[in-house]
Design an enzyme around this catalytic site. Structure first.
Site, PDB file in Angstrom:
ATOM      1  N   ASP A  74     -42.731   5.664  61.166  1.00  0.00           N
ATOM      2  CA  ASP A  74     -43.199   6.953  61.704  1.00  0.00           C
ATOM      3  C   ASP A  74     -42.717   8.162  60.921  1.00  0.00           C
ATOM      4  OD1 ASP A  74     -42.689   5.292  64.713  1.00  0.00           O
ATOM      5  OD2 ASP A  74     -44.633   5.934  63.965  1.00  0.00           O
ATOM      6  N   HIS A  86     -34.343   1.789  64.085  1.00  0.00           N
ATOM      7  CA  HIS A  86     -35.290   0.768  64.557  1.00  0.00           C
ATOM      8  C   HIS A  86     -34.501  -0.294  65.311  1.00  0.00           C
ATOM      9  CE1 HIS A  86     -38.458  -2.256  64.527  1.00  0.00           C
ATOM     10  NE2 HIS A  86     -39.275  -1.247  64.285  1.00  0.00           N
TER      11      HIS A  86
END
Ligand code: SDX
Length: 429
Positions: A363, A305
């Protein structure tokens, strides 16, 4: 904001004082708005990894601690104690609603879920095998052709009606994009159903039989919407803000956000993460796959991320939802879930991922959950866009209502040709 002694920047023989501004949480910011005028130099930050693009009160992320707050409330508390429409109200208005405020808000959203009858013909222009995200990008942009009564962004009431229409109609458009792709008739919303229940029924009901919604799937869908509602100044939210800064109408701005979210590095990762798990297939193939990641042949989708350098707090809640949905749908031993858990365990112990601070993000588990609920992978990012619409419109509204707001216009470091005279074709080699 409270102020501290200025930062000092030396450019050539000039020392320039730059104010340092403090927020309520997170890093201070160095206010460089006067830097170019005083130094004739720009700052340089491709990807904006060290740049605060705006002041906001909506969402706070601490990437090192794995903290996500919406208007100060931790995401795990909202996911376990609130519901998506209440979270929408919180993001839009800054406070949790009273019972009366919630009832009015829910009733307003419920009564805006239908689409103009003419709008349904819009879908006929797409091929049946069009990616649902292509349909969403086009359809949401087209909404501005239907709502000329609420395009004045300087009118607070029109901003609010546009926000309500977008939150209310995204599930109906998303469900139609799905139904169109599978060749089934559109299902109209029903006002006696909750937001998540209505959406699941519009996706999976068929005229041939009554549709019974599973409460466990409704709860999981609602929680998944909460987890995807907003996330500070991510790529798609920044796209919506930049589009909105020119005065474009909210429907066009949200369509721009949908287009940006589609990318595999952003919202498209949930679709790619499930495709990756299917490609690995069994836990025995994990070492070979990890070797390919280390060789830079591909990335571990659903991992890493730009901000979180710790476990994405949404991933923890999403893993719980995955368990619940797999149990509710009789897939406790889903092989892909076994692969995902084993892959996570291996990666979290591997130096390559540890030194790069790569952890599961929102996700990683969402694809398994959505697949178990009956959604094809092509619908995963559509669901992300459906949920993120409230975050986009709340951030758009905050920007429009900022008295200091002006059109976004970044500059550049130019390294191209210096000025030269045109050479007619007849004189070129
Ligand atoms: C979302 O911004 C948001 O808030 C987004 C989002 C939201 O809610 O809006 O949270 C939603 O987009 C989540 C992220 C979904 N994307 C993916 O899961 C795709 C896989 N992840 C990566 O592509 C990547 O992690 C990014 C794009 C998310 C972040 O990329 P960065 O900023 O380049 O990551 P980094 O600087 O931390 O990378 C450090 C190193 C680099 O290696 P080196 O060149 O230093 O050797 O880690 C590597 C990267 O190449 N790396 C990965 C990796 N992610 C980063 N290596 C393998 N697999 C990965 N997933």
């Amino acid at each position: 904001m409270t102020q501290t002694p200025p930062a000092k920047v030396t450019v050539g023989d000039k020392v320039i004082d730059l104010p340092i501004l403090k927020g309520s949480l997170g890093p201070d910011v160095i206010d460089i708005r006067k830097l170019y005028a005083q130094s004739d130099a720009f700052t340089y930050d491709p990807g904006f990894t060290s740049t605060a693009s705006c002041e906001s009160k909506i969402t706070y992320i601490d990437g090192d601690q794995g903290v996500l707050l919406h208007r100060g409330y931790p995401i795990d508390q909202l996911a376990s104690q609130s519901n998506f429409l209440e979270t929408c109200y919180l993001l839009l208005h800054g406070e949790l609603p009273s019972a009366a405020e919630y009832e009015k808000f829910e009733s307003t959203i419920t009564r805006h879920t239908m689409l103009h009858a003419q709008f349904d013909r819009f879908f006929d222009g797409f091929r049946r095998d069009a990616h649902p995200m292509a349909i969403m990008t086009g359809a949401v942009g087209a909404l501005s052709a239907f709502y000329h009564d609420s395009l004045d962004i300087h009118d607070a009431q029109q901003r609010e009606i546009s926000a309500h229409r977008l939150i209310a109609k995204m599930p109906t458009i998303a469900a139609r994009a799905f139904k169109y792709s599978v060749g089934q008739p559109f299902v109209h919303p029903k006002n006696n159903l909750s937001y998540a229940e209505n959406f699941l029924r519009m996706c999976f009901a068929v005229p041939a039989e009554d549709y019974v919604v599973d409460p466990a799937l409704v709860r999981a869908m609602d929680r998944i919407f909460i987890l995807h509602a907003d996330h500070e100044q991510n790529a798609s939210t920044s796209t919506v803000r930049l589009a909105g800064s020119s005065g474009a109408n909210p429907f066009a701005c949200i369509a721009a956000g949908i287009a940006c979210l589609w990318g595999p590095s952003h919202g498209g990762a949930n679709e790619e993460a499930l495709n990756m798990l299917r490609e690995i297939g069994t836990p025995e193939k994990i070492p070979e796959f990890i070797a390919g990641v280390k060789d830079r042949r591909y990335k571990l989708m659903g991992f890493g991320h730009r901000v979180y350098k710790n476990y994405d707090p949404r991933a923890k809640v999403m893993q719980t939802s995955a368990y619940e949905v797999l149990a509710a749908t009789g897939r406790e031993n889903d092989p892909l879930f076994q692969v995902a858990k084993e892959l996570e365990a291996v990666a979290l112990k591997d130096e390559f991922f540890i030194e790069r601070k790569l952890f599961p993000n929102v996700d990683f588990y969402s694809g398994i959950t959505l697949s178990a609920m009956g959604f094809p992978t092509t619908m995963f990012t559509v669901l992300f866009a459906l949920a993120r619409t409230v975050g986009w419109i709340a951030q758009w509204k905050e920007m429009i209502e900022d008295p200091g707001q002006k059109i976004g216009r970044p500059r550049q470091l130019y390294t191209g040709a210096t000025q030269r005279d045109f050479v007619p074709l007849s004189q070129r080699g």
